[in-house]
Design a protein around this motif. Structure first.
Motif, PDB file in Angstrom:
ATOM      1  N   PHE A   1       0.822  -1.196   0.006  1.00  0.00           N
ATOM      2  CA  PHE A   1       0.102  -0.137  -0.090  1.00  0.00           C
ATOM      3  C   PHE A   1       0.894   1.139   0.146  1.00  0.00           C
ATOM      4  O   PHE A   1       0.323   2.184  -0.474  1.00  0.00           O
ATOM      5  N   CYS A   2       2.132   1.405   0.629  1.00  0.00           N
ATOM      6  CA  CYS A   2       2.781   2.514   0.494  1.00  0.00           C
ATOM      7  C   CYS A   2       2.945   3.125  -0.777  1.00  0.00           C
ATOM      8  O   CYS A   2       2.775   4.376  -1.125  1.00  0.00           O
ATOM      9  N   PRO A   3       3.403   2.200  -2.165  1.00  0.00           N
ATOM     10  CA  PRO A   3       3.453   2.884  -3.020  1.00  0.00           C
ATOM     11  C   PRO A   3       2.190   3.687  -3.775  1.00  0.00           C
ATOM     12  O   PRO A   3       2.347   4.991  -4.421  1.00  0.00           O
ATOM     13  N   GLU A   4       1.100   3.463  -3.129  1.00  0.00           N
ATOM     14  CA  GLU A   4      -0.499   3.983  -3.282  1.00  0.00           C
ATOM     15  C   GLU A   4      -0.341   5.116  -2.621  1.00  0.00           C
ATOM     16  O   GLU A   4      -0.888   6.476  -3.135  1.00  0.00           O
ATOM     17  N   TRP A   5      -0.287   5.121  -1.305  1.00  0.00           N
ATOM     18  CA  TRP A   5       0.020   6.420  -0.480  1.00  0.00           C
ATOM     19  C   TRP A   5       0.756   7.203  -0.922  1.00  0.00           C
ATOM     20  O   TRP A   5       0.562   8.696  -0.670  1.00  0.00           O
ATOM     21  N   LEU A   6       1.790   6.919  -1.555  1.00  0.00           N
ATOM     22  CA  LEU A   6       2.831   8.093  -1.980  1.00  0.00           C
ATOM     23  C   LEU A   6       2.454   8.598  -3.458  1.00  0.00           C
ATOM     24  O   LEU A   6       3.086   9.640  -3.935  1.00  0.00           O
ATOM     25  N   SER A   7       1.502   7.967  -4.305  1.00  0.00           N
ATOM     26  CA  SER A   7       1.161   8.544  -5.498  1.00  0.00           C
ATOM     27  C   SER A   7      -0.324   8.767  -5.455  1.00  0.00           C
ATOM     28  O   SER A   7      -0.859   8.958  -6.486  1.00  0.00           O
ATOM     29  N   GLY A   8      -1.010   9.091  -4.311  1.00  0.00           N
ATOM     30  CA  GLY A   8      -2.311   9.584  -4.145  1.00  0.00           C
ATOM     31  C   GLY A   8      -3.400   8.643  -4.460  1.00  0.00           C
ATOM     32  O   GLY A   8      -4.482   9.021  -4.808  1.00  0.00           O
ATOM     33  N   ASN A   9      -3.091   7.374  -4.250  1.00  0.00           N
ATOM     34  CA  ASN A   9      -4.022   6.392  -4.165  1.00  0.00           C
ATOM     35  C   ASN A   9      -5.010   6.274  -5.628  1.00  0.00           C
ATOM     36  O   ASN A   9      -6.084   6.094  -5.567  1.00  0.00           O
ATOM     37  N   THR A  10      -3.858   6.264  -6.562  1.00  0.00           N
ATOM     38  CA  THR A  10      -4.634   6.280  -7.826  1.00  0.00           C
ATOM     39  C   THR A  10      -5.493   5.315  -8.426  1.00  0.00           C
ATOM     40  O   THR A  10      -6.261   5.168  -9.471  1.00  0.00           O
ATOM     41  N   GLN A  11      -5.050   4.014  -7.778  1.00  0.00           N
ATOM     42  CA  GLN A  11      -5.456   2.856  -8.132  1.00  0.00           C
ATOM     43  C   GLN A  11      -6.559   2.125  -7.282  1.00  0.00           C
ATOM     44  O   GLN A  11      -6.942   1.257  -7.251  1.00  0.00           O
ATOM     45  N   LEU A  12      -6.874   2.800  -6.077  1.00  0.00           N
ATOM     46  CA  LEU A  12      -7.750   2.491  -5.036  1.00  0.00           C
ATOM     47  C   LEU A  12      -9.216   3.112  -5.319  1.00  0.00           C
ATOM     48  O   LEU A  12      -8.984   4.239  -5.522  1.00  0.00           O
ATOM     49  N   ALA A  13     -10.247   2.441  -5.008  1.00  0.00           N
ATOM     50  CA  ALA A  13     -11.411   2.846  -5.156  1.00  0.00           C
ATOM     51  C   ALA A  13     -11.802   2.959  -3.795  1.00  0.00           C
ATOM     52  O   ALA A  13     -12.538   2.273  -3.130  1.00  0.00           O
ATOM     53  N   GLY A  14     -11.656   4.174  -3.012  1.00  0.00           N
ATOM     54  CA  GLY A  14     -12.381   4.732  -1.967  1.00  0.00           C
ATOM     55  C   GLY A  14     -13.399   5.102  -2.011  1.00  0.00           C
ATOM     56  O   GLY A  14     -14.128   5.805  -0.952  1.00  0.00           O
ATOM     57  N   ASP A  15     -14.273   5.447  -3.028  1.00  0.00           N
ATOM     58  CA  ASP A  15     -15.613   6.177  -3.030  1.00  0.00           C
ATOM     59  C   ASP A  15     -16.636   5.300  -2.671  1.00  0.00           C
ATOM     60  O   ASP A  15     -17.516   5.901  -1.981  1.00  0.00           O
ATOM     61  N   ASP A  16     -16.702   4.052  -2.728  1.00  0.00           N
ATOM     62  CA  ASP A  16     -17.690   3.193  -2.508  1.00  0.00           C
ATOM     63  C   ASP A  16     -17.425   2.804  -1.080  1.00  0.00           C
ATOM     64  O   ASP A  16     -16.289   2.178  -0.816  1.00  0.00           O
ATOM     65  N   PRO A  17     -18.242   2.722  -0.097  1.00  0.00           N
ATOM     66  CA  PRO A  17     -17.864   2.211   1.363  1.00  0.00           C
ATOM     67  C   PRO A  17     -17.825   1.036   1.008  1.00  0.00           C
ATOM     68  O   PRO A  17     -16.674   0.334   2.192  1.00  0.00           O
ATOM     69  N   VAL A  18     -18.191  -0.103   0.684  1.00  0.00           N
ATOM     70  CA  VAL A  18     -18.012  -1.563   0.718  1.00  0.00           C
ATOM     71  C   VAL A  18     -16.710  -1.637   0.257  1.00  0.00           C
ATOM     72  O   VAL A  18     -15.963  -2.576   0.811  1.00  0.00           O
ATOM     73  N   TYR A  19     -16.400  -1.216  -0.933  1.00  0.00           N
ATOM     74  CA  TYR A  19     -14.866  -1.358  -1.432  1.00  0.00           C
ATOM     75  C   TYR A  19     -14.034  -0.722  -0.641  1.00  0.00           C
ATOM     76  O   TYR A  19     -12.753  -1.463  -0.295  1.00  0.00           O
ATOM     77  N   LEU A  20     -14.282   0.261   0.058  1.00  0.00           N
ATOM     78  CA  LEU A  20     -13.215   0.803   1.256  1.00  0.00           C
ATOM     79  C   LEU A  20     -13.026   0.094   2.424  1.00  0.00           C
ATOM     80  O   LEU A  20     -12.014  -0.233   2.893  1.00  0.00           O
ATOM     81  N   TRP A  21     -14.293   0.111   3.054  1.00  0.00           N
ATOM     82  CA  TRP A  21     -14.075  -0.655   4.418  1.00  0.00           C
ATOM     83  C   TRP A  21     -14.219  -1.984   4.530  1.00  0.00           C
ATOM     84  O   TRP A  21     -13.577  -2.650   5.275  1.00  0.00           O
ATOM     85  N   LEU A  22     -14.817  -2.698   3.408  1.00  0.00           N
ATOM     86  CA  LEU A  22     -14.672  -4.311   3.394  1.00  0.00           C
ATOM     87  C   LEU A  22     -13.535  -4.786   2.640  1.00  0.00           C
ATOM     88  O   LEU A  22     -12.863  -5.575   3.189  1.00  0.00           O
ATOM     89  N   TYR A  23     -13.418  -4.500   1.465  1.00  0.00           N
ATOM     90  CA  TYR A  23     -12.294  -4.851   0.560  1.00  0.00           C
ATOM     91  C   TYR A  23     -10.970  -4.313   0.861  1.00  0.00           C
ATOM     92  O   TYR A  23     -10.052  -5.308   1.089  1.00  0.00           O
ATOM     93  N   LEU A  24     -10.849  -3.010   1.053  1.00  0.00           N
ATOM     94  CA  LEU A  24      -9.432  -2.575   1.214  1.00  0.00           C
ATOM     95  C   LEU A  24      -9.015  -2.679   2.681  1.00  0.00           C
ATOM     96  O   LEU A  24      -7.782  -2.921   2.965  1.00  0.00           O
ATOM     97  N   VAL A  25      -9.981  -2.131   3.671  1.00  0.00           N
ATOM     98  CA  VAL A  25      -9.669  -2.214   5.031  1.00  0.00           C
ATOM     99  C   VAL A  25      -9.713  -3.384   5.525  1.00  0.00           C
ATOM    100  O   VAL A  25      -8.574  -3.914   6.315  1.00  0.00           O
ATOM    101  N   PHE A  26     -10.815  -4.245   5.721  1.00  0.00           N
ATOM    102  CA  PHE A  26     -11.138  -5.349   6.463  1.00  0.00           C
ATOM    103  C   PHE A  26     -10.297  -6.354   6.083  1.00  0.00           C
ATOM    104  O   PHE A  26      -9.513  -7.139   6.869  1.00  0.00           O
TER     105      PHE A  26
END
Length: 254
Positions: free
Chosen positions: A192-217
């Motif tokens: 995840f650090c490469p994404e944090w350093l590049s603005g999370n361009t490949q992560l879909a954080g707009d949808d709460p399911v993708y953010l909290w279930l897929y990425l976080v949980f």
């Protein structure tokens, strides 16, 4: 990447079913392998490492398979996606193939569908991202067998009475568990650090399911549980040295 919205279709149901079936499978394995009077700490350690190797071999192993063997042929001018190296004007392509695009997105196999689903949250996992592939080679090739062996050692430790043989198994198990937990934390950071350093361009954080279930949980498990393993290992090591020091003090007092 355009924003994605969570949709509960049959492919999504299958993907989530596979993901959530591994922990019950690990618990079932523990109930079969371990005796009824197993100490709670060793039971949880076994379940975690069983879940760990099932995830690495079944889920992440399928990711690597599709990265190397699932592809579509493209016009020669099309570059492989998504790693920046593939866009290099010098011409750097995954596996040296200029006219192919690799990854789970280009397969209809059941486990490819799982990665197509997860790629809605983290787009890198649908294609052949070089950083992710490099980490997963180590994860599947080393972490998976290590977790398997740790689970085996726990199954050998629990029924044995206190003594030198048990102590040897414990020393081996805690050393490997510490090594694996450290590697899991490092692997998560490098994912995840490469994404944090590049603005999370490949992560879909707009949808709460993708953010909290897929990425976080689904990823935070490999932060908190390895941290717990390291804490337990610290207590074992410090306790061993403390007991050794007490024995030395008693011998000196004779």
């Amino acid at each position: 990447m355009p924003p994605s919205s969570f949709t509960l279709d049959p492919g999504t149901v299958f993907s989530l079913a596979v993901a959530f079936s591994l922990m019950p499978a690990a618990q079932l394995l523990a109930s079969i392998v371990l005796p009824k009077n197993v100490p709670t700490k060793y039971k949880y350690l076994f379940i975690w490492h069983a879940y760990d190797f099932l995830t690495h071999f079944i889920v992440e192993g399928s990711y690597l398979y599709h990265c190397f063997f699932s592809y579509v042929d493209l016009p020669p001018a099309t570059t492989d996606y998504p790693h920046p190296a593939s866009l290099n004007p010098e011409g750097i392509y995954f596996l040296g193939q200029k006219s192919r695009r690799y990854g789970a997105l280009y397969s209809s196999a059941p486990m490819a569908r799982l990665w197509q689903e997860y790629a809605k949250a983290d787009h890198r996992w649908g294609g052949a991202d070089l950083t992710v592939i490099s980490l997963e080679i180590l994860t599947v090739g080393l972490a998976g067998p290590c977790a398997t062996y740790i689970a085996f050692l726990i199954s050998q430790i629990v029924p044995k009475p206190a003594g030198r043989e048990r102590a040897k198994l414990q020393a081996k198990m805690w050393f490997l568990a510490t090594t694996l937990a450290t590697a899991e934390l490092y692997g998560g950071f490098m994912t995840f650090c490469p994404e944090w350093l590049s603005g999370n361009t490949q992560l879909a954080g707009d949808d709460p399911v993708y953010l909290w279930l897929y990425l976080v949980f689904f990823n935070v498990l490999w932060v908190f549980i390895p941290a717990w393993v390291l804490w337990e290992a610290w207590k074992e090591v410090s306790g061993t040295f403390e007991r050794a020091g007490q024995m030395t003090d008693r011998e000196k007092g004779k």
